[in-house]
Design an enzyme around this catalytic site. Structure first.
Site, PDB file in Angstrom:
ATOM      1  N   TRP A  78       0.888  -1.288   0.074  1.00 11.91           N
ATOM      2  CA  TRP A  78      -0.055  -0.178   0.141  1.00 11.91           C
ATOM      3  C   TRP A  78       0.692   1.069   0.123  1.00 11.91           C
ATOM      4  O   TRP A  78       1.837   1.410   0.873  1.00 11.91           O
ATOM      5  CB  TRP A  78      -0.744  -0.025   1.206  1.00 11.91           C
ATOM      6  CG  TRP A  78      -1.962   1.112   1.360  1.00 11.91           C
ATOM      7  CD1 TRP A  78      -2.641   1.785   0.457  1.00 11.91           C
ATOM      8  CD2 TRP A  78      -2.010   1.752   2.637  1.00 11.91           C
ATOM      9  NE1 TRP A  78      -3.170   2.693   1.026  1.00 11.91           N
ATOM     10  CE2 TRP A  78      -3.000   2.795   2.426  1.00 11.91           C
ATOM     11  CE3 TRP A  78      -1.710   1.504   3.907  1.00 11.91           C
ATOM     12  CZ2 TRP A  78      -3.515   3.813   3.305  1.00 11.91           C
ATOM     13  CZ3 TRP A  78      -2.140   2.447   5.031  1.00 11.91           C
ATOM     14  CH2 TRP A  78      -3.030   3.604   4.633  1.00 11.91           C
TER      15      TRP A  78
ATOM     16  N   ASP B  21      -0.964  -5.611   9.332  1.00 13.67           N
ATOM     17  CA  ASP B  21      -2.021  -4.628   8.739  1.00 13.67           C
ATOM     18  C   ASP B  21      -3.169  -5.496   8.409  1.00 13.67           C
ATOM     19  O   ASP B  21      -3.077  -5.928   7.365  1.00 13.67           O
ATOM     20  CB  ASP B  21      -1.448  -3.748   7.657  1.00 13.67           C
ATOM     21  CG  ASP B  21      -2.189  -2.446   7.169  1.00 13.67           C
ATOM     22  OD1 ASP B  21      -3.586  -2.320   7.790  1.00 13.67           O
ATOM     23  OD2 ASP B  21      -1.668  -1.476   6.477  1.00 13.67           O
TER      24      ASP B  21
ATOM     25  N   LYS C 124     -13.536  -1.326   4.913  1.00 19.01           N
ATOM     26  CA  LYS C 124     -13.881  -2.072   3.822  1.00 19.01           C
ATOM     27  C   LYS C 124     -14.953  -2.980   4.396  1.00 19.01           C
ATOM     28  O   LYS C 124     -15.958  -3.000   3.529  1.00 19.01           O
ATOM     29  CB  LYS C 124     -12.792  -2.765   3.428  1.00 19.01           C
ATOM     30  CG  LYS C 124     -11.447  -1.987   3.071  1.00 19.01           C
ATOM     31  CD  LYS C 124     -12.010  -0.942   1.696  1.00 19.01           C
ATOM     32  CE  LYS C 124     -10.482  -0.453   1.216  1.00 19.01           C
ATOM     33  NZ  LYS C 124      -9.820   0.173   2.152  1.00 19.01           N
TER      34      LYS C 124
END
Length: 413
Positions: free
Chosen positions: A141, A222, A258
């Site tokens: 990311w 993460d 999400k």
């Protein structure tokens, strides 16, 4: 006239470049082409390309609106306690020894980005570094490369994506774990790797844990897609739970953007596992000090929504159904894209990676020139490395995308 001293006027401040993803989205919005497709943004869309408010979130919102005890007072510095406790149980499992022994220091954060930042800041101040550095996957990311240097932690990369196989560069990844200085910090994606969609197998996760334990490394997880990846909350938490079971030193950055569709509410948490209950209390006290200096108190509304969902058996079951709806639609799009490319269009190359990858994103395997051609000539907006958001595909545009991708691969665009 004598020279005078003036206050700073910021004339020397350079103009920063725009964020690449948001720049892509702006270009898409300005495009008037009737067949334009946005495959850049990392947010779920329904089959009509619309944002989807989860039914369970609507139900929880209605409950909050009609609860006379809900106010707008400050939350505690470390967040809504019933939210952070439930969030920890979700990622570690309610029967995990780290939960039962109260060895997890949990604080509410400004979504996953805030969790990454707070975790980085805590490590910068308190980790016993041999060399202050964090290893992140190549690629990762993009914001990881911005977050850690901001708190004085240089970033190095470890091999992860193999463009030849469009899969995991596992031998090279494992070799980096074994040769990195002892007590190094490795950032690991818990599931649905962003941006490749390539995850290690459970056997490979076991070998990663072996290497981490052997070298005394620290796992910086993460976790942005629990449940969203496979549609199964338990399955997507497997790597984190296995590392915790094996006592690999770790922390987890958690986001509900999400999997609950709460992108704008910024609902996240940071969980740091300690060797003891007393150690967890010390860690949490320092996290409170750091959070106080930056945000004072986290926002309440999103945390209350997630707390309701996680702590109600009925709402939790509703949420699991909603998660399966989102994950199921994305998996269906992967299967249909694979079918179109391999069976109908006979597109050159092997496209099995489309169905083997998992989560919101997919690395198509095409290069920068082909990606640019898709943007400029087909009005299909994707990043230059060939990454697409599967959530941007639907029954109305997937055939158009597959056809244009086929042309790009053949050099016909």
């Amino acid at each position: 006239m004598s020279d005078t001293v003036s206050a700073e006027r910021w004339e020397a401040v350079p103009l920063a470049p725009p964020d690449s993803i948001f720049k892509l989205t702006a270009a898409y919005k300005a495009d008037t082409h009737p067949n334009k497709v946005n495959l850049g943004v990392g947010a779920y869309r329904d089959d009509d390309s619309k944002p989807w408010v989860l039914p369970v979130v609507k139900k929880a919102t209605e409950i909050l609106l009609n609860d006379p005890t809900v106010d707008h007072e400050y939350l505690p510095i470390t967040g809504l306690p019933e939210y952070t406790a439930a969030a920890a149980r979700l990622v570690f499992g309610k029967d995990s020894s780290v939960i039962k022994d109260e060895r997890v220091a949990s604080v509410q954060t400004i979504s996953g980005t805030g969790a990454n930042h707070l975790g980085a800041l805590f490590l910068s101040k308190f980790y016993g570094w041999n060399e202050k550095r964090i290893y992140v996957s190549d690629p990762t990311w993009v914001n990881h490369h911005a977050i850690f240097p901001q708190v004085g932690i240089p970033v190095s990369t470890y091999p992860y994506y193999d463009p030849q196989t469009i899969g995991l560069a596992f031998p090279a990844f494992l070799e980096t774990l074994k040769t990195a200085p002892a007590r190094s910090v490795f950032l690991l994606h818990a599931c649905a790797h962003n941006p490749t969609g390539v995850d290690p197998t459970r056997e490979q996760w076991g070998q990663i844990a072996d290497a981490m334990l052997e070298k005394g490394h620290f796992a910086f997880f993460d976790s942005a897609y629990q449940g969203f990846a496979s549609g199964d909350l338990e399955n997507d938490a497997w790597a984190v739970r296995e590392f915790a079971r094996r006592s690999v030193p770790l922390l987890v950055c958690q986001s509900f953007a999400k999997n609950a569709g709460l992108y704008g509410e910024r609902v996240g948490a940071l969980h740091i596992v300690a060797p003891s209950k007393e150690g967890a209390a010390r860690i949490k006290s320092q996290l409170s000090v750091l959070a106080r200096a930056e945000i004072s108190n986290p926002p309440a509304h999103g945390a209350r929504l997630v707390s309701l969902i996680l702590n109600s058996d009925e709402l939790f079951e509703d949420w699991k159904r909603d998660i399966k709806t989102m994950a199921g639609r994305i998996i269906a799009m992967r299967k249909e894209l694979h079918r179109l490319l391999t069976e109908e269009l006979k597109t050159p190359g092997n496209w099995d990676h489309i169905v083997n990858q998992i989560g919101m994103f997919s690395f198509t395997g095409i290069g920068p020139a082909q990606s640019q051609a898709l943007v400029e000539k087909a009005h299909i907006y994707l990043t230059s490395n060939g990454r697409i958001s599967m959530a941007g595909l639907n029954s109305h545009n997937i055939r158009y995308f597959a056809t244009q991708l086929d042309k790009a691969v053949r050099g016909e665009l």
